[in-house]
Design a protein around this motif. Structure first.
Motif: not given
Length: 321
Positions: A92-112
């Protein structure tokens, strides 16, 4: 200029299209944009993802350097911007939110957002990306459904997902939309077909009723041709008959799995494009099943809810509608 109330940029980045949402307090939708640059067109290139994000939301991001960005869908696939490993059901929400990965674009972090996977005993694995966020969004708008319900998300690859206690416990994918496109455009069945502007509701219903007879689909598919050859269906009626036949077989299987999961008496909920959901609702009625609720796009509400769960945004407001 970006609205001063902006709190989050949400991205629903599917295979064929991209939708961007500018969200305010409580997840209220301030502005929405769309483009045809889906994940497939990015070809796994980080530079292409970054460039496309700048095209669709560059002014939002430039005007608000601290504005967080959260993306769901095929952007997190093996061939996406960065792979976000699936959250295994039940989740559910907790497992999804705990599994975010992140990339950086133009100095900004994007969560996936990660997708979901499930595997029941003796079956092949199943996966989803994007639909899990829509389910979260629908439950945020109708928390009374979180105890137990079945979600049906029609589309190219339709999903039937069983929810218990605010978690997806399992789900099944049906390639109904893709099968229709392939059979319509690349098989003998399409040769007699003529498209028409208005749907043929009677022919669609006839296809659904044929599926309810539980005859083998491979046999019934050939009837789409023979009904045309013997002038029992007009050429312009054949696409709707085929659609009804495929959707009917999906519903037959989905209702059977719902029964096996013990959810026969629990609410059925549709999420998706309104015209397609209306087709599914009419088909479900032929099978004697009512629909508790039907939602259009719930991705913005789901992205907001997951951003709250992960602490990307703050506040106690409920998701917007």
């Amino acid at each position: 200029m970006v609205n001063a109330n902006a709190r989050l940029v949400g991205l629903d980045w599917g295979s064929t299209s991209l939708r961007a949402f500018l969200l305010g307090p409580g997840g209220v939708l301030i502005e929405e944009r769309s483009a045809k640059q889906g994940s497939t067109a990015m070809n796994g290139s980080a530079a292409a993802y970054e460039s496309t994000l700048a095209q669709i939301a560059g002014d939002w991001l430039a005007a608000a350097p601290a504005l967080p960005v959260l993306a769901c869908g095929m952007v997190g696939s093996k061939h996406g911007w960065r792979e976000a490993p699936y959250a295994a059901c039940p989740a559910g929400e907790q497992q999804l939110a705990g599994g975010f990965v992140r990339v950086t674009a133009a100095g900004r972090e994007i969560a996936i957002v990660p997708g979901m996977s499930c595997r029941t005993v003796g079956s092949a694995p199943d996966v989803m990306r994007g639909e899990e966020t829509q389910i979260v969004g629908a439950l945020a708008q109708r928390p009374d459904l979180a105890g137990a319900c079945t979600f049906v998300l029609p589309g190219t690859h339709s999903k039937w997902a069983h929810v218990r206690e605010n978690q997806v416990i399992d789900f099944a994918t049906y390639m109904t939309g893709e099968l229709f496109a392939v059979l319509r455009g690349h098989s003998v069945l399409g040769r007699l077909m003529i498209d028409q502007d208005e749907p043929d509701d009677d022919s669609f219903a006839a296809g659904v009723r044929a599926a309810a007879e539980r005859t083998a689909l491979a046999h019934q598919l050939f009837a789409v041709r023979t009904l045309g050859l013997f002038d029992e269906l007009k050429p312009e009626a054949l696409p709707d008959y085929l659609s009804g036949l495929l959707i009917g077989h999906e519903i037959t299987a989905g209702l059977r799995e719902r029964y096996i999961a013990g959810g026969e008496e629990q609410p059925l909920v549709l999420v998706g494009e309104p015209k397609l959901c209306a087709l599914y609702e009419s088909a479900l009625h032929i099978f004697g099943s009512g629909v508790e609720a039907s939602f259009p796009n719930t991705a913005p509400a789901g992205l907001w809810r997951l951003a709250l769960e992960a602490g990307i945004v703050t506040g106690t407001e409920e998701s917007g509608t």
